[in-house]
Design a protein around this motif. Structure first.
Motif, short mmCIF file in Angstrom:
data_model
loop_
_atom_site.label_atom_id
_atom_site.label_comp_id
_atom_site.label_asym_id
_atom_site.label_seq_id
_atom_site.Cartn_x
_atom_site.Cartn_y
_atom_site.Cartn_z
N ALA A 26 0.83 -1.21 0.00
CA ALA A 26 0.00 0.00 0.00
C ALA A 26 0.87 1.26 0.00
O ALA A 26 0.56 2.24 -0.68
N GLN A 27 1.96 1.22 0.75
CA GLN A 27 2.85 2.38 0.76
C GLN A 27 3.52 2.59 -0.60
O GLN A 27 3.68 3.72 -1.05
N GLN A 28 3.91 1.49 -1.23
CA GLN A 28 4.51 1.58 -2.56
C GLN A 28 3.51 2.20 -3.54
O GLN A 28 3.87 3.05 -4.35
N ALA A 161 9.25 -4.85 -7.30
CA ALA A 161 10.12 -3.77 -7.79
C ALA A 161 10.54 -4.01 -9.24
O ALA A 161 10.57 -3.07 -10.05
N ARG A 162 10.86 -5.26 -9.59
CA ARG A 162 11.41 -5.52 -10.93
C ARG A 162 10.35 -5.73 -11.99
O ARG A 162 10.48 -5.22 -13.10
N ALA A 163 9.30 -6.48 -11.64
CA ALA A 163 8.39 -6.92 -12.71
C ALA A 163 7.05 -6.20 -12.71
O ALA A 163 6.29 -6.31 -13.66
N ILE A 164 6.75 -5.44 -11.63
CA ILE A 164 5.41 -4.85 -11.53
C ILE A 164 5.44 -3.33 -11.48
O ILE A 164 4.74 -2.64 -12.22
N LEU A 165 6.29 -2.80 -10.60
CA LEU A 165 6.33 -1.35 -10.40
C LEU A 165 6.54 -0.56 -11.69
O LEU A 165 5.84 0.44 -11.90
N PRO A 166 7.47 -0.97 -12.58
CA PRO A 166 7.67 -0.18 -13.81
C PRO A 166 6.37 -0.02 -14.61
O PRO A 166 6.06 1.08 -15.06
N GLU A 167 5.61 -1.10 -14.74
CA GLU A 167 4.36 -1.01 -15.50
C GLU A 167 3.34 -0.12 -14.79
O GLU A 167 2.64 0.67 -15.43
N LYS A 169 3.94 2.36 -12.75
CA LYS A 169 4.39 3.75 -12.85
C LYS A 169 3.93 4.35 -14.18
O LYS A 169 3.44 5.47 -14.23
N GLN A 170 4.09 3.54 -15.23
CA GLN A 170 3.71 3.99 -16.55
C GLN A 170 2.20 4.26 -16.61
O GLN A 170 1.76 5.30 -17.09
N ARG A 171 1.44 3.33 -16.05
CA ARG A 171 -0.02 3.48 -16.04
C ARG A 171 -0.45 4.70 -15.23
O ARG A 171 -1.39 5.39 -15.58
N ALA A 172 0.20 4.88 -14.08
CA ALA A 172 -0.21 5.94 -13.17
C ALA A 172 0.21 7.31 -13.69
O ALA A 172 -0.23 8.33 -13.19
N GLY A 173 1.08 7.32 -14.71
CA GLY A 173 1.54 8.58 -15.27
C GLY A 173 2.52 9.26 -14.35
O GLY A 173 3.24 8.63 -13.60
N GLU A 174 2.50 10.58 -14.38
CA GLU A 174 3.49 11.35 -13.64
C GLU A 174 3.08 11.56 -12.18
O GLU A 174 3.79 12.18 -11.42
#
Ligand code: ATP
Ligand code: MG
Length: 415
Positions: A26-28, A161-167, A169-174
Motif C-alpha cells: 500500500a505504501q509503494q 520492484a522488478r516486474a510490476i512497479l515499472p508497468e 508507474k507507466q499506467r499511473a503517469g506522472e
C-alpha cells in the motif's frame, strides 16, 4: 487508479504471521499515486480466494495478490485465479525451464510438486522470481490488471520492484504522492492538532494528519501531483507547520530525539553526563544508541539507591533524609554532582516514582523531577507523566533529552 490488495495464507488469517506485505504494498502504491481501496486477507482455501478475486475484479482497476504460490497442496492461489478468470491452467514451458535451471544451479532435485509452480491460467503470463522458486503471475481482465506474487516478503518485494512497479508507474503517469513526516516531542497530539487545525481539515490540499507513537507526535503531509507540484505543496505546508510548532519539532522521517540532541552536542563540541534514578539508564541508552556518541557522551550513573546518590555523585545524605529521594533538592544536586564529577558541559538527572506502587497524595505515581546542570545554572522541572511504568520512564527519559536540546537551542518556555 485504485487498488485492492489481497493477501493469502492461513498463517495470516490465524494471526500467527503479521501481514506486513499488505502494508508495504500500500505504501509503494501511494508513492506512485495509486489509492488502495481495500485490504482483503483470506486463508488457503481455493473457494474463498476465488470469491475474493471475483469481488476485487468488480471493484478495483488493480489487484495485487500475495501468497499461496508455493509447491505444496495448500498453495492454491494459482487454481483460484484460473477459476475466477474462467480459464484452464496450462503449463508454461519457459517458467518450467527456469524452475529446472534454478534447481540445477542449487544442485537440488526438482520434485513433481515443483512442476505445479510452472502452471498458469491460459491468458496469464509468468513473472520471473529471481529470489526464489515460485514464479509470479500477471493477468488482464478488460483494462484491469491482476498480479500474483509469492508470500515470502523478500521474494514479493523483489518481484514487485522488478516486474510490476515499472508497468504501474507507466499506467499511473506522472502522478506521485509525496509523504513527509515531521516529528515532534513535548506536546500531546491534541495540542499539536489544535495548532495546525486548519491544515488538517478534511479535503485540504495537501493532506495533513497526525499520529502518535511512544510519545512522539508526528505530523504527516500527503502531497499529490507531479513531482514538482508535490514538492512545492510540501515545502509551503512544511514551512507553516515549522512556524506554528517551532522548537518541539526535532526532525523528519526516521530522525529520533537522541539523534537531534547528539547532532547539537557534536556541533557545539559539548559533552554530557547522566545521573538517573527512575529512568534506570534509559537516557544513557538512548544517547549511546547513536553512532559517534562517544564524542559527546562522557559517562552515566544509575544512582538508584540513596547510598549510590551519596557515594557516587556526592548528594548529601542529610538532604535525602530531609526531602526524600524524589525531590527538587535531590534532583538538582544529582545533576550538579554528575556534572562536577564528570567535568562535562551538561548533566541530566532524573528522580521519580514510576509505579505502579509507591505513590502517595503528595508524591503520586508518575511524578518525576528532571534536572539539567549547565555552566551557569541548574534547572529543575517537575512533571507528572501518564501511563504505565514503562511509559512514565520512557516519557521522563525523552523529556530529559528534550530539555537539554531546548536549553542548547536557547528555546525557553517551550512547555
Ligand atoms: P513459497 O511457498 O514458494 O515460499 P508462497 O507464495 O506459497 O511461497 P506462502 O506459503 O503464502 O508463500 O508464505 C511463505 C512465507 O511468507 C510464510 O512464512 C509466511 O509467513 C510469509 N508470508 C506470507 N504472506 C505474508 C504477508 N502477507 N506478510 C508477511 N509475511 C507473509
Ligand atoms: Mg502458503
Amino acid at each position: 487508479m485504485n487498488a485492492i490488495i489481497l493477501s493469502v495464507g492461513d498463517e495470516l488469517t490465524s494471526g500467527l504471521t503479521v501481514n506486513t506485505n499488505a502494508a508495504w504494498l500500500a505504501q509503494q502504491l501511494m508513492e506512485i499515486g495509486i489509492e488502495t481501496a481495500a485490504h482483503i486477507t483470506v486463508g488457503d482455501k481455493q473457494g474463498v480466494i476465488e470469491f475474493a478475486i471475483r469481488e476485487a475484479i468488480r471493484r478495483a482497476q488493480l489487484i495485487l495478490i500475495s501468497g499461496g504460490l508455493g509447491p505444496t497442496e495448500d498453495d492454491v492461489t494459482r487454481e483460484a485465479l484460473a477459476a475466477a478468470l474462467g480459464e484452464e491452467l496450462v503449463r508454461d514451458e519457459t517458467a518450467l525451464a527456469q524452475l529446472r535451471q534454478w534447481f540445477a544451479s542449487k544442485g537440488r532435485p526438482m520434485s513433481a510438486s515443483n512442476e505445479r509452480q510452472a502452471m498458469r491460467p491460459a491468458s496469464a503470463i509468468c513473472l520471473e522470481n529471481s529470489a526464489g522458486t515460485a514464479p509470479g503471475l500477471r493477468a488482464v481482465v478488460g483494462d484491469q490488471l491482476i498480479f500474483v506474487m509469492p508470500g515470502v516478503p523478500k521474494e514479493m518485494k523483489v518481484m514487485f520492484a522488478r516486474a510490476i512497479l515499472p508497468e504501474l508507474k507507466q499506467r499511473a503517469g506522472e502522478q506521485i504522492t509525496l509523504v513527509t513526516k515531521i516529528n515532534t516531542f513535548g506536546h500531546g497530539e491534541s495540542v499539536v492538532g489544535e495548532k495546525i487545525r486548519d491544515l488538517m481539515l478534511r479535503g485540504s490540499i495537501p493532506g495533513v494528519g497526525t499520529t502518535v507513537h511512544d510519545g512522539i507526535v508526528s505530523v504527516r503531509i500527503y502531497a499529490a501531483g507531479t513531482r514538482s507540484v508535490a514538492e512545492e505543496l510540501t515545502r509551503k505546508t512544511a514551512a507553516v507547520i515549522r512556524q506554528r510548532l517551532g522548537p518541539i519539532i526535532f526532525g523528519e522521517g526516521d530522525d529520533t530525539l537522541e539523534l537531534a540532541v547528539g547532532k547539537l552536542l557534536a556541533e557545539k563540541k559539548q559533552t554530557v553526563a547522566t545521573a538517573e534514578s527512575c529512568t534506570g539508564g534509559m537516557i544513557a541508552e538512548m544517547l549511546t544508541n547513536i553512532s559517534g556518541s562517544s564524542t559527546y557522551v562522557d559517562r552515566a550513573w544509575v544512582t538508584y539507591a540513596n547510598a549510590a546518590k551519596v557515594e557516587e555523585i556526592g548528594v548529601p545524605a542529610e538532604l535525602i533524609a530531609k526531602h526524600g529521594a524524589v525531590s527538587e533538592e535531590v534532583c538538582k544536586l544529582m545533576a550538579e554532582g554528575a556534572r562536577r564529577h564528570a567535568r562535562t558541559d551538561w548533566a541530566i538527572s532524573t528522580t521519580g516514582i514510576a509505579g505502579p506502587g509507591g505513590g502517595s497524595d503528595e508524591k503520586p505515581v508518575g511524578l518525576v523531577w528532571i534536572g539539567l546542570a549547565g555552566e551557569n545554572e541548574t534547572a529543575t522541572r517537575r512533571f507528572i507523566f501518564p501511563g504505565d511504568r514503562f511509559g512514565i520512564r520512557q516519557r521522563a527519559a525523552q523529556m530529559g533529552l528534550a530539555l537539554l536540546r531546548w536549553k542548547m537551542m536557547g528555546a525557553g518556555g517551550v512547555i
